[in-house]
Design an enzyme around this catalytic site. Structure first.
Site, short mmCIF file in Angstrom:
data_model
loop_
_atom_site.label_atom_id
_atom_site.label_comp_id
_atom_site.label_asym_id
_atom_site.label_seq_id
_atom_site.Cartn_x
_atom_site.Cartn_y
_atom_site.Cartn_z
N GLU A 54 -8.09 -5.46 4.76
CA GLU A 54 -8.02 -5.24 3.32
C GLU A 54 -6.91 -6.08 2.69
O GLU A 54 -7.04 -6.57 1.57
CB GLU A 54 -7.75 -3.75 3.04
CG GLU A 54 -8.90 -2.86 3.46
CD GLU A 54 -8.47 -1.41 3.64
OE1 GLU A 54 -8.10 -1.05 4.78
OE2 GLU A 54 -8.50 -0.66 2.67
N GLY A 56 -9.90 1.99 12.77
CA GLY A 56 -9.28 2.25 14.09
C GLY A 56 -10.27 2.73 15.14
O GLY A 56 -10.24 2.27 16.28
N ASN A 77 0.88 -1.17 0.00
CA ASN A 77 0.00 0.00 0.00
C ASN A 77 0.91 1.21 0.00
O ASN A 77 1.46 1.59 1.04
CB ASN A 77 -0.88 -0.06 1.25
CG ASN A 77 -1.82 1.13 1.35
OD1 ASN A 77 -1.78 2.05 0.52
ND2 ASN A 77 -2.66 1.14 2.36
N HIS A 127 -12.35 3.04 -0.12
CA HIS A 127 -12.36 2.03 0.96
C HIS A 127 -13.11 0.77 0.52
O HIS A 127 -13.60 0.00 1.35
CB HIS A 127 -13.10 2.55 2.22
CG HIS A 127 -12.34 3.54 3.04
ND1 HIS A 127 -12.96 4.46 3.84
CD2 HIS A 127 -11.01 3.75 3.20
CE1 HIS A 127 -12.06 5.20 4.46
NE2 HIS A 127 -10.86 4.79 4.08
N LEU A 139 -14.38 3.55 10.07
CA LEU A 139 -14.03 4.80 10.76
C LEU A 139 -12.56 4.77 11.17
O LEU A 139 -12.19 4.19 12.19
CB LEU A 139 -14.90 4.98 12.01
CG LEU A 139 -16.42 4.86 11.82
CD1 LEU A 139 -17.14 4.99 13.15
CD2 LEU A 139 -16.92 5.90 10.83
N GLY A 140 -11.72 5.37 10.34
CA GLY A 140 -10.29 5.47 10.65
C GLY A 140 -9.91 6.94 10.55
O GLY A 140 -10.69 7.81 10.93
N GLY A 147 -13.81 2.64 14.90
CA GLY A 147 -14.94 1.70 15.01
C GLY A 147 -14.58 0.43 15.76
O GLY A 147 -15.41 -0.13 16.48
N GLU A 148 -13.33 -0.02 15.60
CA GLU A 148 -12.92 -1.28 16.24
C GLU A 148 -12.53 -1.08 17.71
O GLU A 148 -12.66 -2.00 18.51
CB GLU A 148 -11.70 -1.86 15.50
CG GLU A 148 -12.01 -2.34 14.11
CD GLU A 148 -10.75 -2.59 13.28
OE1 GLU A 148 -9.68 -2.87 13.85
OE2 GLU A 148 -10.85 -2.48 12.04
N ARG A 172 -10.50 15.64 7.02
CA ARG A 172 -11.35 16.02 5.87
C ARG A 172 -12.70 16.49 6.37
O ARG A 172 -13.27 15.92 7.31
CB ARG A 172 -11.54 14.84 4.92
CG ARG A 172 -10.27 14.38 4.27
CD ARG A 172 -10.57 13.38 3.14
NE ARG A 172 -9.38 12.68 2.75
CZ ARG A 172 -9.19 11.37 2.86
NH1 ARG A 172 -10.15 10.60 3.33
NH2 ARG A 172 -8.06 10.82 2.49
N LYS A 200 3.20 0.74 3.21
CA LYS A 200 2.80 -0.26 4.21
C LYS A 200 2.80 -1.60 3.49
O LYS A 200 2.45 -1.66 2.31
CB LYS A 200 1.39 0.04 4.71
CG LYS A 200 1.30 1.27 5.57
CD LYS A 200 -0.09 1.40 6.16
CE LYS A 200 -0.21 2.68 6.93
NZ LYS A 200 -1.57 3.15 7.06
N ARG A 220 -2.49 -2.16 -3.52
CA ARG A 220 -3.71 -1.38 -3.35
C ARG A 220 -3.60 -0.19 -4.30
O ARG A 220 -2.64 0.58 -4.23
CB ARG A 220 -3.80 -0.87 -1.91
CG ARG A 220 -4.97 0.04 -1.73
CD ARG A 220 -4.97 0.66 -0.36
NE ARG A 220 -6.15 1.49 -0.23
CZ ARG A 220 -6.23 2.52 0.58
NH1 ARG A 220 -5.23 2.85 1.35
NH2 ARG A 220 -7.34 3.21 0.65
#
Ligand code: ADP
Length: 424
Positions: A396, A341, A7, A189, A218-219, A343-344, A250, A14, A99
């Site tokens: 992903e 990040g 990525n 996403h 949600l990250g 949401g989890e 954003r 990454k 990606r």
């Protein structure tokens, strides 16, 4: 097969090394052997590598470009120091999966990269000037490091959303502008939303056609996706990742007239305005403190910072609004899935987003919600909740590795085609 998943961002790479093949996919037994990242490529780069189950390696290294960064990654991956099982030389890395952020309308499935495909990805640069050039640099660096013998596959962030109907992807602007310039909602996403739909189906043991859910990634970037019959029917990001929910930096949805008004008032150029909306807005802009949700929650708790609370509340309201609109659009859903990040890892944010949604059949179970640890998969709704609430860590890289394997093996790939809508 060992797949190197890359990525490539504006100054970072990454990666993950994933072991997968047909048998492992069928058993859902494919796994990550190692992962890591190189940040600040071009100056004194930060290197962070970790093989699964082993201590991490962290160091600074002067890495002047993507080729040097990838070289460093590969040298570590094949070294005895990393100790990755079954990988001792470059010949043990069989496929590279990339990606790629934007595939435009052209790429509806993951594709083995050849000169023509690379040209197609280059053609999409004007749609994603911030992202595709970095992805292309990653592809070129991999070709230099591995040579032509190792196949490379592009997996597009946009392709899962190619099933959106016209009613979801068209903006209310003159139609010829869509025809002429392909101005439309693409959504991003996609690989994450697709993974969440897949994992939900496996957890519930249901066929793909029965997957009617809303996913929230949600990250730092945030997007929601309405998934009906297993496919994306709407998503919150648009022509670029700027549209939609309030995110880390954003702005999300803004009346575009603000751009002209503010450019005039503040003497800003158009590119300055777009940078402001992409990089200085969202949680950061609202709080004036940080784009990091964990830090904002701490500020709120420790210092009672009013603007931190405000930023979090605007963020949660924008997510809630999206859930409501998708429920209306889909005619109901079976589940709401939290990921990314925030949401989890944050029961507090899940609770604040779900607050007040009981009338829509969404009821969070406070005890289950707080008991679920970061990184765990689980259901956090009450037994009575009509819409189940799940937390599913996204992955992903796993789907990129699987797609890369299937594309190279010539096996059928999931392909995403637009749904027909009636002309009215
Ligand atoms: P990216 O979109 O760059 O992949 P992540 O998915 O890792 O980013 O999400 C980063 C966000 O997740 C940050 O805002 C971070 O503060 C937030 N986050 C991570 N852990 C927690 C936590 N325990 N509580 C609240 N927010 C968290």
């Amino acid at each position: 097969m060992n797949i190197l998943v890359l990525n490539s961002g504006s100054s970072s790479i990454k990666f993950q090394v994933v072991k997968t093949d047909q048998d492992l996919i069928a058993r859902d037994g494919d796994r990550c052997l190692a992962k890591g990242q190189v940040e600040r490529i071009g100056s004194l780069a930060l290197v962070h590598f970790q093989a699964t189950g082993r201590p991490p390696l962290k160091e600074d290294a002067p890495l002047r470009d993507y080729r040097c960064a990838l070289d460093r990654i590969v040298r570590w991956v094949i070294s005895p120091e990393s100790g990755i099982e079954g990988i001792k030389s470059m010949a043990d890395i069989h496929i590279i999966g990339h990606r790629v952020v934007h595939g435009g309308e052209k790429f509806r499935s993951s594709t083995v990269i050849n000169a023509e495909v690379l040209e197609g990805i280059e053609d999409c640069i004007e749609l994603a000037p911030l992202h595709n050039p970095a992805n292309i640099r990653g592809i070129r660096a991999a070709a230099e490091v591995f040579g032509r013998g190792v196949p490379q596959v592009a997996v597009f962030d946009t392709s899962f959303h190619a099933t959106m109907p016209e009613t979801a992807y068209l903006y209310g602007i003159p139609y010829h502008l869509y025809r002429r310039y392909k101005i439309r909602r693409y959504g991003f996403h996609g690989t994450s939303h697709r993974y969440l739909a897949y994992r939900y189906r496996v957890l519930k043991n249901i066929p793909k056609e029965k997957v009617d859910i809303i996913t929230l990634h949600l990250g730092n970037g945030c997007s929601a996706c309405a998934i009906k019959g297993g496919g994306s029917v709407n998503t919150s990001m648009g022509f670029t990742p700027l549209e939609g929910m309030v995110m880390g930096t954003r702005a999300g949805d803004v009346d575009v007239s603000v751009i002209e008004y503010l450019a005039h008032k503040e003497g800003l150029s158009l590119p300055d305005m777009i940078t402001m909306l992409n990089k200085q807005s969202g949680l950061l802009g609202l709080s004036g403190l940080t784009s990091d949700m964990r830090e904002l929650l701490e500020e709120e708790k420790d210092n009672g910072d009013r603007r931190a609370t405000l930023a979090i509340d605007v963020f949660c309201a924008s997510a809630r609004r999206r859930i409501g609109s998708y429920l209306a659009e889909m005619g109901g859903a079976d589940a709401l899935v939290f990921s990314g990040g925030i949401g989890e890892n944050s029961p507090a944010i899940r609770k604040r987003i779900c607050a007040g949604l009981e009338a829509l059949g969404i009821e969070l179970d406070a005890a289950r919600n707080t008991a679920l640890k970061g990184g765990q998969t689980g259901e956090v709704s009450t037994k009575a909740s009509r819409v189940k609430i799940l937390v599913i860590p996204t992955n992903e890289e796993l789907l990129i590795a699987r797609d890369a394997f299937r594309a190279v093996a010539g096996l059928p790939q999931p392909t995403f085609s637009p749904r027909k809508t009636r002309r009215t």
